[in-house]
Design an enzyme around this catalytic site. Sequence first.
Site, mmCIF file in Angstrom:
data_model
loop_
_atom_site.group_PDB
_atom_site.id
_atom_site.type_symbol
_atom_site.label_atom_id
_atom_site.label_comp_id
_atom_site.label_asym_id
_atom_site.label_seq_id
_atom_site.Cartn_x
_atom_site.Cartn_y
_atom_site.Cartn_z
ATOM 1 N N CYS A 59 29.918 -24.693 13.112
ATOM 2 C CA CYS A 59 29.563 -24.055 14.387
ATOM 3 C C CYS A 59 28.134 -24.413 14.756
ATOM 4 O O CYS A 59 27.726 -24.275 15.901
ATOM 5 C CB CYS A 59 29.818 -22.562 14.369
ATOM 6 S SG CYS A 59 29.233 -21.714 12.948
ATOM 7 N N GLU A 90 33.233 -26.475 23.079
ATOM 8 C CA GLU A 90 33.098 -26.782 21.660
ATOM 9 C C GLU A 90 34.273 -27.652 21.213
ATOM 10 O O GLU A 90 35.421 -27.276 21.389
ATOM 11 C CB GLU A 90 33.066 -25.486 20.834
ATOM 12 C CG GLU A 90 32.799 -25.743 19.382
ATOM 13 C CD GLU A 90 32.648 -24.458 18.564
ATOM 14 O OE1 GLU A 90 33.448 -23.536 18.760
ATOM 15 O OE2 GLU A 90 31.723 -24.401 17.727
ATOM 16 N N LYS A 120 40.942 -11.868 4.776
ATOM 17 C CA LYS A 120 42.003 -12.763 5.255
ATOM 18 C C LYS A 120 41.382 -14.122 5.552
ATOM 19 O O LYS A 120 40.758 -14.334 6.583
ATOM 20 C CB LYS A 120 42.676 -12.228 6.526
ATOM 21 C CG LYS A 120 43.913 -13.066 6.880
ATOM 22 C CD LYS A 120 44.211 -13.160 8.344
ATOM 23 C CE LYS A 120 43.519 -14.243 9.085
ATOM 24 N NZ LYS A 120 43.847 -15.649 8.699
ATOM 25 N N GLU A 152 31.059 -13.870 14.934
ATOM 26 C CA GLU A 152 30.227 -15.060 14.774
ATOM 27 C C GLU A 152 31.098 -16.215 15.284
ATOM 28 O O GLU A 152 32.075 -16.577 14.648
ATOM 29 C CB GLU A 152 29.874 -15.158 13.284
ATOM 30 C CG GLU A 152 29.200 -16.405 12.830
ATOM 31 C CD GLU A 152 28.061 -16.798 13.727
ATOM 32 O OE1 GLU A 152 27.250 -15.929 14.061
ATOM 33 O OE2 GLU A 152 28.023 -17.967 14.127
#
Length: 500
Positions: free
Chosen positions: A289, A390, A180, A255
């Site tokens: 990331c 973040e 997905k 992750e």
Amino acid sequence: MSQRTIERRGRNYVDGAWQEETRNARLFENRDPATGQLLSLYPDSRRQDVDRAIEAAQTAFSSWRRIPVAKRGEILLKAMRILESRKEELARAMTREMGKVLNETRGDVQEAIDTALYFAGEGRRFFGQTTTSELADKFSMTVRMPVGVCALITPWNFPMAIPSWKIFPALLCGNTVVLKPSPLTPDSAMHFVEALEEAGIPPGVVNLVYGAGKTVGVWLTQDPRVHLVSFTGSSAVGAQVGAMCAKTYKKCSLEMGGKNAQVVMDDADLELALEGALWGAFGTTGQRCTATSRLIVHEKVYKKFTDALVARAKRLKIGNGLDPQTEMGPLVSEIQRERVHRYVQIGLKKDKARLLTGGRMLAEGPHAQGYFYAPTVFEGSPDMTIAREEIFGPVTIVMKVKSFDEAIDVLNNTDYGLSGSIYTRDINRVMRAIRDMQTGITYINAPTIGAEVHLPFGGIKHTGNGHREAGTAALDIFSEWKAVYIDYSGKLQRAQIDDH
Ligand code: UN1
């Protein structure tokens, strides 16, 4: 934009066939973030579409797992060659749908190529261990078993590399998968699956369902027929995925986010450190990331470094990633741009950080139609929200420190632990940094971005849940160890009891 200009309507790929248009499904618009142009429409798949994909993967598993690993590896090699032959067109299509510059989308496809090659080779290794037994005339060894049906939930920032980190080791180990992808990069996922199909992946082994995380992602994660979920995305969503997996006894590899820092010591090669900072902070428009969202700079070089950084950030050429002159493309979507801008407002109003450059949307001239944002540099301190959360955009925060020890403390003073970097020429500092940085990936005299596929990729703290992607570490996600004992004594031998 009228329907006539739409290039394509995307389809799911289930059991070896591109599906008829999913009727009554909500459609996602796939837009070029540099121009706003509508590229294609994709379905937010319904429950029954997801069910069929899982069922196909479940059925295909019994035969796929018995194909010799070396043969599975050869199919991966074919996929690698197909990707290689299409590298340029795949890169262009990727730039169109998610905006990063061509050099970087070429790199993204290359990362998928490298991963295919690596795991194709693993088809002729796939080693276990042989060892002794505490009992006479008894042999023992370990072999890897596939896990089963794997749901792979992937983000938009590396539309081909990240699916490849999951799909190739999963297939090599004998699993079947349901992918997905992010609704923001559906074309790249389609191109990737087309390459796999052409390489000869049997029906049902790879399935592709489009849709939102809240619907398709949740259904996949909760379904008892799925044995493993591998997710790359934000820490907030990852925690939910992990909780759902725990409730249904799934293996789960997460992750997640990062708040990566680059340290610049007083003895650093400043020009090198500057190049690293610009690439780490503004490459992929900061949407990695591993992006350098914090810069920790020794007071002795602080002014010189920061002034130069700001001057260079101002000069970066922002534009359409297809233009070879462009150094930084747009953000992936309007939603992402608003998020970045919200954080900039937090930086200004709540944190009271000093804005050194940027901090605004670009909406004039060539930037009028896309989701562009000016490269942004703040001067701040470790406790500020913008230095802790973040942002996932072209925003970096420079912080001044007095010593090496303080630099490492600031670097570690975060909930995340993905990547970290230090620029210094002092070998003692290098060795201490390697020992003390709380990161899964540590760079010396190199930026926080740029991991290679044969080394483990992932992080500690809120970045991960103990797994690593890429390299042999990925095999530990996508296989289960089986310990095998072979007794050739012809009698009952009792471990821990006989001969004690
Ligand atoms: C990511 O940011 O989600 O190390 C992946 C890097 C790339 C992969 C980044 N090879 O920056």
